[in-house]
Design an enzyme around this catalytic site. Structure first.
Site, PDB file in Angstrom:
ATOM      1  N   GLU A 321      -2.713  -2.424   5.663  1.00 32.85           N
ATOM      2  CA  GLU A 321      -1.916  -1.572   4.784  1.00 32.85           C
ATOM      3  C   GLU A 321      -2.820  -0.811   3.831  1.00 32.85           C
ATOM      4  O   GLU A 321      -3.607  -1.418   3.102  1.00 32.85           O
ATOM      5  CB  GLU A 321      -0.958  -2.414   3.942  1.00 32.85           C
ATOM      6  CG  GLU A 321       0.167  -3.066   4.721  1.00 32.85           C
ATOM      7  CD  GLU A 321       1.063  -3.905   3.834  1.00 32.85           C
ATOM      8  OE1 GLU A 321       2.263  -3.933   4.102  1.00 32.85           O
ATOM      9  OE2 GLU A 321       0.555  -4.540   2.887  1.00 32.85           O
ATOM     10  N   CYS A 322      -2.726   0.495   3.813  1.00 34.57           N
ATOM     11  CA  CYS A 322      -3.408   1.371   2.869  1.00 34.57           C
ATOM     12  C   CYS A 322      -4.911   1.101   2.865  1.00 34.57           C
ATOM     13  O   CYS A 322      -5.633   1.596   3.714  1.00 34.57           O
ATOM     14  CB  CYS A 322      -2.794   1.238   1.479  1.00 34.57           C
ATOM     15  SG  CYS A 322      -3.110   2.673   0.417  1.00 34.57           S
TER      16      CYS A 322
END
Length: 445
Positions: A321-322
């Site tokens: 994530e990210c």
């Protein structure tokens, strides 16, 4: 089920009024009294909860109606607070600021769900009698919100306090002097993390000297009975697989509920540091958000980079994530280009302005062979980078609303790896599929 949990919401008139330092200082002051304080943060923030957790010695949890739904907020609140003496919920932005100018997911929304009294932080800098107009407006704006007291911040002198107190009509529970307490540094994604500064914890004495703690405890103790919907019956599964979770200065953004749901689905969570450790024996990887751009040189030189590439190439399920997405790409450009794990067909470039900020929803697409299947997703995106993908790049997530990696497409995928800008609040279905994919990899390698 009805529960009695002493609770208060620390809300602000606007961002920057001082509610984060005051909420954290209050947690510290109550903790110093020997009380068990359960901290919470409204909205999708990762940074403030890191300060809460260290201050209270209990994991701070997010309460977000958009991502969790109203029943989810109640269940998380009740389950986390059951053995605490008091729950302190720090709001986000201004009390009534929700999504796209609405009330949805605002601090007021959470306060209504929890039937919690609100203590409003008011910045009194360069004002005296005028603050009462602000207080009256906030008190009367929503009849379902009970503002039980005010903490005035940045009081200049005794005379300044007296001028405000002359016409007080909502009880003042605190008067915080101007320029008291140390500051907390910030960077592009917000305040620095808790392990980088103890300023929040050291604000406790300021609150102890400037606030009426007994009156605040009375407000919390008078919160009404709370009706909590029955827990969704998801029995804890037997251990099925080991999921490695990156956790260090570069990867530190996680919702505790996500980790708990993975564990209930049968995952043994094994934390490790891509900055310092060799890759442990695991069956899948979860790489959360954080600051890989600040540690790009160390990540390029770390022992984990090649190992993660090799295991992903063998089909190990990997979810990033990210910051995790950035690390899974070929490279990240900051002051120069740094090589990353090279699992996903893309390069990352840091930018000086925000590329995306806000709530997102959509779904994982049911691509053949991809372990997620088709499942809905809700979450949040906030990043100062952009991803340049190869022309034949494939995406596992479709967002609406949301920008994702490009034009609503998120979840860049290759092998059994998915990397997304979205910080998702995991569903039980997603967790079961992730754990099942990890178990399948373990059984077949």
């Amino acid at each position: 089920m009805q529960v009695t949990i002493p609770r208060i919401v620390i809300a602000g008139t606007h961002s920057g009024c001082g509610k984060t330092t005051i909420a954290s200082g209050l947690m510290a002051a109550l903790n110093e009294r020997g009380l068990s304080v359960q901290p919470f943060k409204t909205g999708p923030d990762f940074i403030d909860p890191s300060h809460h957790s260290i201050t209270c010695g209990r994991i701070s949890r997010n309460l977000d109606p958009f991502m969790m739904g109203d029943p989810g907020v109640l269940r998380t609140f009740a389950s986390a607070s059951g053995d605490a003496d008091i729950a302190v919920i720090e709001g986000a932005m201004g009390l009534f600021d929700g999504i796209d100018g609405t009330d949805l997911a605002s601090t007021a929304h959470v306060a209504r769900i929890l039937r919690a009294p609100v203590i409003l932080v008011v910045d009194a800098y360069a004002a005296s009698r005028s603050v009462h107009a602000v207080v009256r407006g906030f008190r009367d704006f929503d009849p379902h919100i009970r503002i039980a007291g005010i903490i005035y911040n940045r009081i200049a002198t005794v005379r300044h306090r007296e001028m405000i107190a002359n016409e007080e009509f909502v009880p003042a529970l605190g008067w915080i002097p101007r320029q008291q307490g140390p500051g907390v540094g910030s960077r592009h994604l917000g305040l620095v993390m808790a392990h980088e500064s103890d300023a929040m914890r050291s604000y406790g004495p300021v609150i102890r000297e400037s606030c009426d703690l007994n009156a605040i405890l009375d407000v919390a103790g008078n919160a009404p009975l709370l009706t909590v919907p029955p827990a969704i019956k998801t029995p804890v599964a037997d251990r099925k697989a080991v999921i490695g979770v990156a956790h260090d200065d570069a990867f530190c953004f996680y919702y505790q509920d996500n980790l708990d749901r993975l564990a209930r689905a049968g995952a043994e969570i094994r934390f490790f540091s891509p900055l310092q450790d060799t890759l442990p024996e695991v069956d899948a990887l979860y790489l959360g958000g954080g600051y890989p751009e600040l540690h790009a040189r160390e990540l390029e030189d770390s022992r984990c980079r090649h190992a993660i590439h090799d295991m992903a190439d063998k089909g190990m399920p990997v979810y990033g994530e990210c910051g995790g997405l950035m690390y899974l790409c070929r490279s990240v450009s900051t002051d120069r280009e740094y090589r990353m794990a090279g699992v996903l067909p893309a390069r990352v470039e840091m930018t000086k302005t925000i590329e995306a900020l806000g709530y997102v929803k959509g779904s994982f697409q049911g691509q053949p062979g991809l372990w997620t299947g088709t499942v809905s997703i809700r979450g949040h995106e906030f990043h100062y980078s952009k991803v340049a993908c190869d022309p034949d790049a494939r995406f596992a997530i479709r967002l609406s609303p949301g920008k994702g990696i490009q034009n609503g497409k998120d979840g860049l995928t290759g092998q059994n790896t998915i990397g997304a800008y979205t910080h998702a609040y995991f569903s039980d279905t997603f967790c079961r599929r992730f754990v099942a994919a990890a178990e399948n990899f373990w059984r077949n390698r």
